[in-house]
Design a protein around this motif. Structure first.
Motif, PDB file in Angstrom:
ATOM      1  N   ALA A  40       0.831  -1.210   0.000  1.00 54.16           N
ATOM      2  CA  ALA A  40       0.000   0.000   0.000  1.00 54.16           C
ATOM      3  C   ALA A  40       0.864   1.258   0.000  1.00 54.16           C
ATOM      4  CB  ALA A  40      -0.930  -0.009   1.210  1.00 54.16           C
ATOM      5  N   LEU A  41       1.955   1.220   0.762  1.00 57.04           N
ATOM      6  CA  LEU A  41       2.829   2.388   0.866  1.00 57.04           C
ATOM      7  C   LEU A  41       3.476   2.719  -0.479  1.00 57.04           C
ATOM      8  CD1 LEU A  41       4.218   4.521   2.695  1.00 57.04           C
ATOM      9  CD2 LEU A  41       6.017   2.823   3.124  1.00 57.04           C
ATOM     10  N   PHE A  42       3.905   1.682  -1.199  1.00 58.48           N
ATOM     11  CA  PHE A  42       4.617   1.894  -2.457  1.00 58.48           C
ATOM     12  C   PHE A  42       3.704   1.946  -3.687  1.00 58.48           C
ATOM     13  CE2 PHE A  42       8.206   0.441   0.119  1.00 58.48           C
ATOM     14  CZ  PHE A  42       9.188   1.342  -0.286  1.00 58.48           C
ATOM     15  N   HIS A  43       2.395   1.789  -3.468  1.00 57.08           N
ATOM     16  CA  HIS A  43       1.470   1.809  -4.599  1.00 57.08           C
ATOM     17  C   HIS A  43       1.595   3.113  -5.378  1.00 57.08           C
ATOM     18  CE1 HIS A  43      -2.085   0.878  -6.943  1.00 57.08           C
ATOM     19  NE2 HIS A  43      -2.574   2.077  -6.658  1.00 57.08           N
ATOM     20  N   ASP A  44       1.689   2.987  -6.687  1.00 56.25           N
ATOM     21  CA  ASP A  44       1.785   4.160  -7.564  1.00 56.25           C
ATOM     22  C   ASP A  44       2.972   5.046  -7.171  1.00 56.25           C
ATOM     23  OD1 ASP A  44       1.049   5.731  -9.700  1.00 56.25           O
ATOM     24  OD2 ASP A  44      -0.447   6.875  -8.588  1.00 56.25           O
ATOM     25  N   HIS A  47       2.810   7.892  -4.333  1.00 56.48           N
ATOM     26  CA  HIS A  47       2.209   9.212  -4.552  1.00 56.48           C
ATOM     27  C   HIS A  47       0.689   9.173  -4.653  1.00 56.48           C
ATOM     28  CE1 HIS A  47       6.226  10.689  -5.084  1.00 56.48           C
ATOM     29  NE2 HIS A  47       6.444   9.898  -6.121  1.00 56.48           N
ATOM     30  N   ASN A  48       0.095   8.029  -4.341  1.00 54.97           N
ATOM     31  CA  ASN A  48      -1.352   7.901  -4.377  1.00 54.97           C
ATOM     32  C   ASN A  48      -1.898   8.159  -2.972  1.00 54.97           C
ATOM     33  OD1 ASN A  48      -3.991   6.441  -4.097  1.00 54.97           O
ATOM     34  ND2 ASN A  48      -3.641   6.035  -6.268  1.00 54.97           N
ATOM     35  N   ASP A  49      -2.599   9.270  -2.827  1.00 59.43           N
ATOM     36  CA  ASP A  49      -3.086   9.656  -1.493  1.00 59.43           C
ATOM     37  C   ASP A  49      -3.982   8.596  -0.879  1.00 59.43           C
ATOM     38  OD1 ASP A  49      -1.688  11.956  -1.818  1.00 59.43           O
ATOM     39  OD2 ASP A  49      -3.426  13.303  -1.919  1.00 59.43           O
ATOM     40  N   GLY A  50      -4.853   7.995  -1.692  1.00 54.78           N
ATOM     41  CA  GLY A  50      -5.752   6.973  -1.178  1.00 54.78           C
ATOM     42  C   GLY A  50      -4.977   5.775  -0.649  1.00 54.78           C
ATOM     43  N   VAL A  54      -4.667   4.138   3.183  1.00 51.14           N
ATOM     44  CA  VAL A  54      -4.821   2.705   3.457  1.00 51.14           C
ATOM     45  C   VAL A  54      -3.602   2.178   4.205  1.00 51.14           C
ATOM     46  CG1 VAL A  54      -4.948   0.413   2.409  1.00 51.14           C
ATOM     47  CG2 VAL A  54      -6.363   2.270   1.511  1.00 51.14           C
ATOM     48  N   ALA A  55      -2.409   2.584   3.758  1.00 48.85           N
ATOM     49  CA  ALA A  55      -1.174   2.151   4.419  1.00 48.85           C
ATOM     50  C   ALA A  55      -1.148   2.624   5.868  1.00 48.85           C
ATOM     51  CB  ALA A  55       0.039   2.696   3.660  1.00 48.85           C
ATOM     52  N   ALA A  56      -1.589   3.857   6.107  1.00 52.08           N
ATOM     53  CA  ALA A  56      -1.629   4.391   7.470  1.00 52.08           C
ATOM     54  C   ALA A  56      -2.613   3.602   8.332  1.00 52.08           C
ATOM     55  CB  ALA A  56      -2.021   5.865   7.446  1.00 52.08           C
ATOM     56  N   ALA A 152       4.747   9.223  15.054  1.00 49.14           N
ATOM     57  CA  ALA A 152       5.508   9.946  14.040  1.00 49.14           C
ATOM     58  C   ALA A 152       5.467   9.211  12.696  1.00 49.14           C
ATOM     59  CB  ALA A 152       6.953  10.127  14.504  1.00 49.14           C
ATOM     60  N   ILE A 153       5.682   7.892  12.738  1.00 54.00           N
ATOM     61  CA  ILE A 153       5.641   7.103  11.498  1.00 54.00           C
ATOM     62  C   ILE A 153       4.259   7.187  10.865  1.00 54.00           C
ATOM     63  CG2 ILE A 153       5.730   4.761  10.559  1.00 54.00           C
ATOM     64  CD1 ILE A 153       7.916   4.152  12.614  1.00 54.00           C
ATOM     65  N   TRP A 154       3.222   7.049  11.685  1.00 56.60           N
ATOM     66  CA  TRP A 154       1.846   7.094  11.176  1.00 56.60           C
ATOM     67  C   TRP A 154       1.569   8.424  10.483  1.00 56.60           C
ATOM     68  CZ3 TRP A 154      -2.601   9.902  12.986  1.00 56.60           C
ATOM     69  CH2 TRP A 154      -3.821   9.460  12.425  1.00 56.60           C
ATOM     70  N   LEU A 155       2.036   9.507  11.084  1.00 55.64           N
ATOM     71  CA  LEU A 155       1.838  10.827  10.483  1.00 55.64           C
ATOM     72  C   LEU A 155       2.608  10.958   9.178  1.00 55.64           C
ATOM     73  CD1 LEU A 155       2.041  13.103  13.677  1.00 55.64           C
ATOM     74  CD2 LEU A 155       0.009  12.652  12.276  1.00 55.64           C
ATOM     75  N   TYR A 156       3.803  10.396   9.128  1.00 59.26           N
ATOM     76  CA  TYR A 156       4.600  10.457   7.899  1.00 59.26           C
ATOM     77  C   TYR A 156       3.976   9.632   6.777  1.00 59.26           C
ATOM     78  CZ  TYR A 156       8.794  13.185   8.884  1.00 59.26           C
ATOM     79  OH  TYR A 156       9.668  14.218   9.113  1.00 59.26           O
ATOM     80  N   VAL A 157       3.349   8.534   7.138  1.00 62.33           N
ATOM     81  CA  VAL A 157       2.720   7.691   6.114  1.00 62.33           C
ATOM     82  C   VAL A 157       1.517   8.391   5.499  1.00 62.33           C
ATOM     83  CG1 VAL A 157       1.469   5.526   5.703  1.00 62.33           C
ATOM     84  CG2 VAL A 157       3.533   5.522   7.116  1.00 62.33           C
ATOM     85  N   LEU A 158       0.791   9.133   6.292  1.00 60.94           N
ATOM     86  CA  LEU A 158      -0.357   9.879   5.782  1.00 60.94           C
ATOM     87  C   LEU A 158       0.097  10.956   4.789  1.00 60.94           C
ATOM     88  CD1 LEU A 158      -2.427  10.401   9.060  1.00 60.94           C
ATOM     89  CD2 LEU A 158      -3.179   9.125   7.038  1.00 60.94           C
TER      90      LEU A 158
END
Length: 201
Positions: A40-44, A47-50, A54-56, A152-158
């Motif tokens: 999910a993190l590396f999808h697109d 750069h895909n906000d959606g 999901v990753a977050a 912090a990680i969660w915020l960065y993933v968003l």
């Protein structure tokens, strides 16, 4: 040596319970969520906000299993050798994947990821290194570090921008400082424990 806090899985005495139990199931679930989170993190190209949302969400759920698996194991007498080994591995796999992934995407400086990953792996190896002499239980500072780091990680993933990104950066810097301070404390406690000196928790 003072008695370690009961919330630390490594500090618990293993029970006769089967390894096939709900606590270990949550730990395994956390491990299984790691590759799903990475996808999910590396999808697109990240750069895909959606996909980032999901990753977050996946990271949040996986982090919750870390809180509840140990609590369930302790309250229901389900602490097993498998759980004591798998729990820290699952934790480090989740955090490490998130940090390294964010750095690969260019969202997080590599030096931060290196410091955090080395600290995580180092403390885990340190605790197993002295386990024949006793247990270095998770300190209060260590628990605060874990919370701040996860936040912090969660915020960065968003997919955050502006002031929210600044807030995420502040939490990450705080996590790095806490990681270094508590890491040094773990080293000092390990040395004392190996030397036969009581370790204060």
């Amino acid at each position: 040596m003072t008695r370690p806090p009961p919330t630390d899985p490594i500090a618990q005495t293993s029970s006769e319970a089967s390894a096939w139990n709900i606590a270990n199931g949550l730990t395994v679930l956390r491990l299984l969520l790691v590759p799903v989170f990475a996808i999910a993190l590396f999808h697109d190209g990240g750069h895909n906000d959606g996909a980032r949302v999901v990753a977050a969400a996946i990271f949040f759920i996986a982090s919750l299993t870390d809180r509840f698996d140990g609590e369930i194991a302790r309250k229901r007498g389900l602490v097993t050798e498998f759980g004591k080994l798998a729990d820290p591995i699952a934790d480090k796999a989740l955090v490490g994947t998130a940090l390294i992934g964010l750095s690969i995407l260019g969202d997080l400086a590599w030096w931060i990821t290196i410091v955090m990953v080395v600290r995580e792996v180092g403390v885990t190896l340190l605790r197993f290194w002295v386990i024949r002499h006793g247990v270095i239980a998770a300190s209060r500072g260590g628990k605060i570090k874990t919370f701040v780091q996860s936040l912090a990680i969660w915020l960065y993933v968003l997919p955050l921008n502006g002031v929210w990104h600044t807030i995420a950066a502040v939490f990450m810097v705080a996590a790095v400082v806490l990681a270094l301070v508590t890491g040094a404390d773990y080293v000092a406690r390990a040395i004392r424990l190996r030397s036969g000196v009581a370790v204060q928790t």
